[in-house]
Motif scaffolding. Structure first.
Motif, short mmCIF file in Angstrom:
data_model
loop_
_atom_site.label_atom_id
_atom_site.label_comp_id
_atom_site.label_asym_id
_atom_site.label_seq_id
_atom_site.Cartn_x
_atom_site.Cartn_y
_atom_site.Cartn_z
N GLN A 256 -101.38 3.80 -22.48
CA GLN A 256 -102.11 3.25 -23.63
C GLN A 256 -103.37 4.04 -23.97
O GLN A 256 -103.93 3.86 -25.05
CB GLN A 256 -102.52 1.80 -23.31
CG GLN A 256 -101.38 0.89 -22.91
CD GLN A 256 -101.88 -0.46 -22.41
OE1 GLN A 256 -102.89 -0.98 -22.89
NE2 GLN A 256 -101.18 -1.03 -21.44
N ALA A 257 -103.81 4.89 -23.05
CA ALA A 257 -105.12 5.53 -23.21
C ALA A 257 -105.22 6.47 -24.41
O ALA A 257 -106.19 6.39 -25.16
CB ALA A 257 -105.49 6.26 -21.92
N PRO A 258 -104.26 7.40 -24.64
CA PRO A 258 -104.45 8.35 -25.74
C PRO A 258 -104.60 7.69 -27.12
O PRO A 258 -105.44 8.11 -27.91
CB PRO A 258 -103.19 9.22 -25.67
CG PRO A 258 -102.79 9.15 -24.24
CD PRO A 258 -103.08 7.75 -23.83
N ALA A 259 -103.81 6.67 -27.39
CA ALA A 259 -103.92 5.99 -28.69
C ALA A 259 -105.30 5.33 -28.81
O ALA A 259 -105.93 5.37 -29.89
CB ALA A 259 -102.81 4.95 -28.84
N TYR A 260 -105.76 4.73 -27.73
CA TYR A 260 -107.10 4.12 -27.73
C TYR A 260 -108.17 5.19 -27.94
O TYR A 260 -109.11 5.00 -28.74
CB TYR A 260 -107.34 3.38 -26.42
CG TYR A 260 -108.74 2.83 -26.29
CD1 TYR A 260 -109.11 1.66 -26.94
CD2 TYR A 260 -109.71 3.51 -25.54
CE1 TYR A 260 -110.41 1.16 -26.84
CE2 TYR A 260 -111.00 3.02 -25.42
CZ TYR A 260 -111.34 1.84 -26.08
OH TYR A 260 -112.63 1.36 -25.98
#
Length: 271
Positions: A256-260
């Motif tokens: 989930q980190a890159p989109a965030y």
């Protein structure tokens, strides 16, 4: 020598401290003392094998709800662990207390991660897949996380930032931390160059001429009132709350980190 049967040879694995750890082919009673690695075990569908978790293992909510709690990451309940009689304990060099981990090593196989950046996080996932016989799922997860990070668009030009993790006293994520590596991937230059998690003063933050001050949701739960408080003291700096789990959890949450991060970078550019 009729009837002689050689003793079973327990397979050996290396942890991220390059220690040899003897682990059963299929561990059936796993204790995780690291929240992000607990979440990873459930992602790898090891629900039935996980028997104990820390009080800070909060994801997945339904998964950890009925698992035995064995204290905090740095204050383990050793009696509770002994009662569970684990055949594998998964720990972390930074998040767990060395003396307690060394005591556990006297009784159980303890596999220790040591993570400072994305490559070591992906290596941890691969190795956890190996030691839990979930290699195919782990390898697929590594491929998916790598693909998501290929979509990350770093800030240009780089922004000068500090990332606070604690209040009273203020403490920041410095160099040689996983958080620092995530900041770098986002095109954010960490103004705090001391190692690990140093204390910082408001004067030091002011003297750093920050573009942005990031206030993490964990381990200290910074809130809007803290943004307002610091904004009056650092009027030239953009101050924003950020999701600490997405900056510091190095298991399956990395998906989930890159989109965030992309959304955060876009927000910073618009401020």
């Amino acid at each position: 020598m009729t009837g002689y049967r050689p003793a079973a040879i327990m397979p050996q694995f290396y942890d991220q401290l390059n220690r040899v750890v003897n682990i059963p082919h299929q561990p059936k009673r796993i204790i995780s003392i690291v929240p992000s690695q607990t979440e990873l075990l459930f992602y790898l569908e090891l629900d039935e094998q996980v028997t104990g978790v820390t009080n800070f293992c909060i994801h997945p909510t339904t998964g950890v709800a009925n698992k035995a709690k064995i204290g905090g990451t740095k204050q383990l309940n050793m009696n509770a662990i002994h009662q569970l009689n684990p055949d594998l304990i998964i720990a972390n060099k930074e998040e767990n207390e060395q003396r307690q981990v060394e005591e556990l090593m006297q009784h159980y196989p303890v596999w220790i991660s040591d993570i400072n950046d994305l490559p070591t996080a992906l290596d941890m996932i691969t190795k956890v897949g190996d030691i839990t016989s979930t290699k195919e799922k782990a390898d697929k997860l590594v491929t998916q996380i790598s693909a998501e990070f290929e979509l990350l668009k770093p800030a240009e030009p780089k922004l000068n930032v500090a990332y606070l993790i604690w209040r009273k006293p203020y403490m920041a994520a410095g160099s040689d931390t996983f958080i620092n590596s995530m900041l770098q991937l986002c095109g954010l230059k960490n103004a705090v160059t001391a190692n690990r998690y140093p204390q910082v003063t408001l004067q030091q933050l002011a003297d750093a001429h920050l573009d942005v001050l990031l206030l993490s949701s964990e381990p200290y739960p910074f809130a809007q009132k803290h943004v307002d408080e610091l904004q009056s003291l650092l009027p030239q700096t953009k101050i924003i709350l950020v999701d600490g789990e997405l900056f510091s959890w190095y298991g399956s949450r990395l998906l989930q980190a890159p989109a965030y991060f992309n959304a955060l970078i876009s927000k910073l550019k618009a401020m």
